[in-house]
Each structure stands twice: as structure tokens, then as C-alpha cells.
Motif scaffolding. Sequence first.
Motif, short mmCIF file in Angstrom:
data_model
loop_
_atom_site.label_atom_id
_atom_site.label_comp_id
_atom_site.label_asym_id
_atom_site.label_seq_id
_atom_site.Cartn_x
_atom_site.Cartn_y
_atom_site.Cartn_z
N THR A 1 50.10 -129.53 37.50
CA THR A 1 49.32 -130.27 36.50
C THR A 1 47.88 -129.81 36.48
N LYS A 2 47.32 -129.67 37.68
CA LYS A 2 45.93 -129.24 37.80
C LYS A 2 45.76 -127.84 37.21
N LEU A 3 46.71 -126.98 37.54
CA LEU A 3 46.66 -125.61 37.05
C LEU A 3 46.79 -125.55 35.53
N LEU A 4 47.68 -126.36 35.04
CA LEU A 4 47.87 -126.42 33.58
C LEU A 4 46.58 -126.86 32.89
N GLU A 5 45.97 -127.91 33.41
CA GLU A 5 44.74 -128.42 32.79
C GLU A 5 43.61 -127.40 32.87
N GLU A 6 43.54 -126.72 34.01
CA GLU A 6 42.49 -125.70 34.15
C GLU A 6 42.75 -124.52 33.22
N ALA A 7 44.02 -124.17 33.08
CA ALA A 7 44.37 -123.04 32.20
C ALA A 7 44.01 -123.37 30.75
N ILE A 8 44.32 -124.59 30.34
CA ILE A 8 44.00 -125.00 28.96
C ILE A 8 42.49 -125.11 28.77
N GLU A 9 41.85 -125.58 29.84
CA GLU A 9 40.38 -125.70 29.78
C GLU A 9 39.71 -124.34 29.61
N SER A 10 40.38 -123.30 30.09
CA SER A 10 39.79 -121.96 30.00
C SER A 10 39.85 -121.40 28.57
N LEU A 11 40.61 -122.06 27.71
CA LEU A 11 40.74 -121.55 26.33
C LEU A 11 39.52 -121.93 25.49
N PRO A 12 39.14 -121.05 24.59
CA PRO A 12 38.09 -121.43 23.64
C PRO A 12 38.57 -122.62 22.78
N ASP A 13 37.61 -123.38 22.26
CA ASP A 13 37.92 -124.65 21.57
C ASP A 13 39.01 -124.52 20.51
N LYS A 14 38.80 -123.61 19.57
CA LYS A 14 39.74 -123.48 18.43
C LYS A 14 41.10 -122.99 18.91
N GLN A 15 41.06 -122.05 19.86
CA GLN A 15 42.31 -121.52 20.40
C GLN A 15 43.10 -122.62 21.10
N ARG A 16 42.36 -123.48 21.78
CA ARG A 16 42.98 -124.60 22.48
C ARG A 16 43.65 -125.54 21.48
N ALA A 17 42.95 -125.77 20.37
CA ALA A 17 43.51 -126.65 19.34
C ALA A 17 44.80 -126.06 18.77
N VAL A 18 44.76 -124.77 18.48
CA VAL A 18 45.94 -124.11 17.90
C VAL A 18 47.10 -124.14 18.91
N PHE A 19 46.79 -123.83 20.15
CA PHE A 19 47.83 -123.84 21.19
C PHE A 19 48.48 -125.22 21.31
N ASN A 20 47.65 -126.25 21.38
CA ASN A 20 48.18 -127.61 21.53
C ASN A 20 49.04 -128.02 20.33
N MET A 21 48.53 -127.71 19.16
CA MET A 21 49.26 -128.12 17.96
C MET A 21 50.60 -127.40 17.83
N ARG A 22 50.59 -126.12 18.23
CA ARG A 22 51.83 -125.35 18.10
C ARG A 22 52.79 -125.60 19.26
N TYR A 23 52.25 -125.54 20.45
CA TYR A 23 53.12 -125.64 21.62
C TYR A 23 53.60 -127.07 21.87
N TYR A 24 52.68 -128.04 21.87
CA TYR A 24 53.06 -129.41 22.21
C TYR A 24 53.51 -130.24 21.01
N GLU A 25 52.87 -130.03 19.88
CA GLU A 25 53.21 -130.86 18.72
C GLU A 25 54.20 -130.18 17.78
N ASN A 26 54.41 -128.89 18.04
CA ASN A 26 55.38 -128.14 17.23
C ASN A 26 55.04 -128.16 15.73
N LEU A 27 53.76 -128.18 15.41
CA LEU A 27 53.35 -128.14 14.00
C LEU A 27 53.55 -126.72 13.47
N THR A 28 53.82 -126.60 12.18
CA THR A 28 53.96 -125.27 11.58
C THR A 28 52.57 -124.63 11.46
N TYR A 29 52.57 -123.30 11.30
CA TYR A 29 51.27 -122.62 11.15
C TYR A 29 50.55 -123.07 9.87
#
Lengths: 196, 256
Positions: free
Chosen positions: A127-155
Motif C-alpha cells: 500500500t505504501k509503495l503504491l501510494e508513493e509510486a502514484i505520488e511520484s506521477l505528475p499531476d495530470k498524468q496521475r489524474a489520467v492514470f487514476n481515471m483509466r486504471y481505477y475508474e475504467n473511464l474511456t479516453y
Amino acid sequence: MAEDNLNINSPDKDLIDSFLNGNENAFNFIVRKYQKRVYWVVRKMVLDHDDADDITQEVFLKLYRSLKDFRGESKFFTYVYKIAINYSLNHINKNKKINSRNSGIDNSLIVSQDEIADEALTSRERTKLLEEAIESLPDKQRAVFNMRYYENLTYEEISSILDKSVGGMKANYFHAIKKIEKFLKCHNKSELVESK
Amino acid sequence: MKNQISKEELYHSLPDYISGNLNDQELSQAISNEIEVNPEFKTEFEEIEKTLKFLNSAEFSAPEDSYFNNLPVKINELISRETLRKSTWYKPGLVWKWLVPAMSVLLIAILLYNGSFQKADEVVLKQIEKSGTTSIENVNEETIKIPKVNQEDENLNQNTSNSTLKNTNLRRLKRNTAVTEVPQSIQIAEKPGRAEAILEQNMISANTELTGGADSESEDDILLMNEEYDNFEEELMEFTPEDRKNIIENLAKSQI
């Protein structure tokens, strides 16, 4: 009356129309229906529970004020998502609390190491590693990753939320995953990655 | 037939291919083929697969169970607080919202209004400069009405300069009213301004030059009164003493 039949499972349109007609209770149903999704969207962006709690409340306050502006051109949750992502990005830009995050929930997990089974320890570290890994992403990239990976939103949905091109969203997602991969390698956590 | 898929697109589609979210069959087939023939691409595929595996296995720490039960209450409280705050501050805010633009418009209107008269002043001043103070009639006949004091009035004034002492009181009385009438004799058609004030002064000085002093400004009026007074005296002498007494008493009562 139709308002009496409203509940958490009522269609979004019915809840919105009822609220706009003065039924404040309809907004409570909207809150109960979407609170978890909004919380997790925000939480995966800002990572800290307390921050996520504050922002989730602000998102619903904003929704309460601006629901009359919702024209139904997109899915209701996409509209809510847009508010949540924008608030999260604003928060990240304001605070920039990189490496100083200290989640209260994580603190609650700190107990005597003797009591923790190896599996539980591994889970917490993941969990800690996951949070740190996501934290290392730039803001917009983090948003895109979350929306695609966790929310499964279309592009297309992601691009409409962030007002960017579809192609750019796809590239952002790929680079986000590559960055997480690089982070894991840098922190020599390959054994954790491969353990499952 | 679809255009040839670029290498970049193949790479960018890899995460969706691994997750099973790639709907484009042609693209999916192209990735499968590339993995078989391109070792570098295969390595990339394996790396991303490993990363996604980790992401699938890791979870965020969840909040307490009661958190989501209390969240709607907190949201409602926040909305109530904000509504109350807005109702307290929104009204004065509304006042400012309208007052400030209204004041600005009013200020601009005043400035424009004054500005237009300043221009009019400048025109009048230019005319004064051109014509000088001696020819008042040419200065601005359109805007200024001046009682004409000509040479005939002056002669009349000279002829009657030795009027009798019995007219002295009446003259004083008339002079007092005449003095107050002097400014009224200068009628300015538009709103008075700096230029008009200067003009007024010029008029008075011009009038003074023509009539020979402030005391003789309304001398023509006084002379007319003197004539009327002489006629009245003659007519009064035609009455009996008793009638005259009554007439004088009545006149005194009527305060003429």
C-alpha cells in the motif's frame, strides 16, 4: 407524489430534477449514491485521507451550488468527476506535500511488529509503495492514470474531463505506467512486485 | 483496410491490451504479432505486465467503516454553514455589486456633463478674447441678454440730474431695488460657469463705464418714477384737503 418514491437507486435525472424543484432531500440521495466514488477518486489523487475528506465535502458543496448548471450533455458522474479532479489538482498544486504525507489511517495500522504476520506486513508495504509510486506521477498524468486504471473511464471521457486530446490521454496513461515501473525498479522493490 | 499502425500506437496500447480493455481487434492482433516477432517489444510487454500485476495486488488503505455513514451529515452541515454565511454576507455583497457600477456611471456622467460645459466656457472665453470688453453686444448675443444702455438714456440721465429734493427718498428706495436688479439684468441662457462669471464682471464694468457709476445704473428707471411722481403731485393738488388726507392715509396703509 414522485418525490416520495425517490431513493438512492433512483435515476440521476429524477434526483436532479427533484432537487432543482426544491426537494433538498433529493440531494441527500445524490450524496449517498456518489460519496464513495467521489471519495476514492479524490483519495487516489491526493492520497491523504484527511485531505480527501475535506475535498470530498467541498466537491459536494460545489455540486449543491452548481447543479442547476448541469445540462445533461454528459453522464452525471462525469460531471461530478470533473469537479472532483479539478479540486484535487488545485489542492495538489497548492500544497505540494511531496514526501511529507502522513496518513492518519496508516498511523492507526502501526502496532507491535510481533503481532503482524508477514503477509499483513507485505500488504501494508505494498500500500505504501503504491501510494508513493502514484505520488511520484505528475499531476495530470496521475489524474489520467487514476481515471483509466481505477475508474475504467474511456479516453474520450478522460479527454472531456481534462479538456485534452484523446491521443494525448492514451500516451499519458502509457507513460504513467512506465513511470510507476521505473519507480519500483529504483526502489529495488522487484521482489514485492513479483511476490504475488 | 486500415492504415498501418504505428509503433508508437502499439506501445501506447500495450497497457489496455494487457488489461483486456482494448476493443480494437485489428490493433489487438497487431500487438500480438509484434510481441512474437519483436523481442524488444516483448520485453516492454513483460515489464508493463509486471507493473500492472503489482498495481492489482496493492490496495489503498481504506477509511473506517463509520466514515461513509457520517460523511453525508458533514456535507449537510457544510452546506448549511455556507448557506447561512451567504445569506449574511450576500445581501451587502449584492449592494456593492450594484452600487459600485452605478456610482461609476454617475461619476462618468458628471464628468462628461462638466466637460461639455468646460468646452462651452472655452468657446465663450475665446469669443471674449477676440471681441474684448468694450463691445459687449458682440461677445455672445446668443447666450447673454443685456439691457441696452445707449446714449439717449445717458442724456436723459444728465437732464434730470438736478431733480428736486422731494424725490430723494423715492430715489433711494428705487436705487436699493435697482442695485439688486443689476445682476438679474445679465441673463445667461445656460448654466453659469467660470466663463459666465467673468462675463458678468465684464458686463458690470462695461455698464459702469457707459452709465457713469454704480449709483446711476438704474437712473432711467428712477427718472421715469420721478415723472410719475410729479404728475401724481399735480393730480393730488386738484383734490380737496380732506380728500388728499384720505388718499395719503390710504396710501400709507397700503405701504406703497
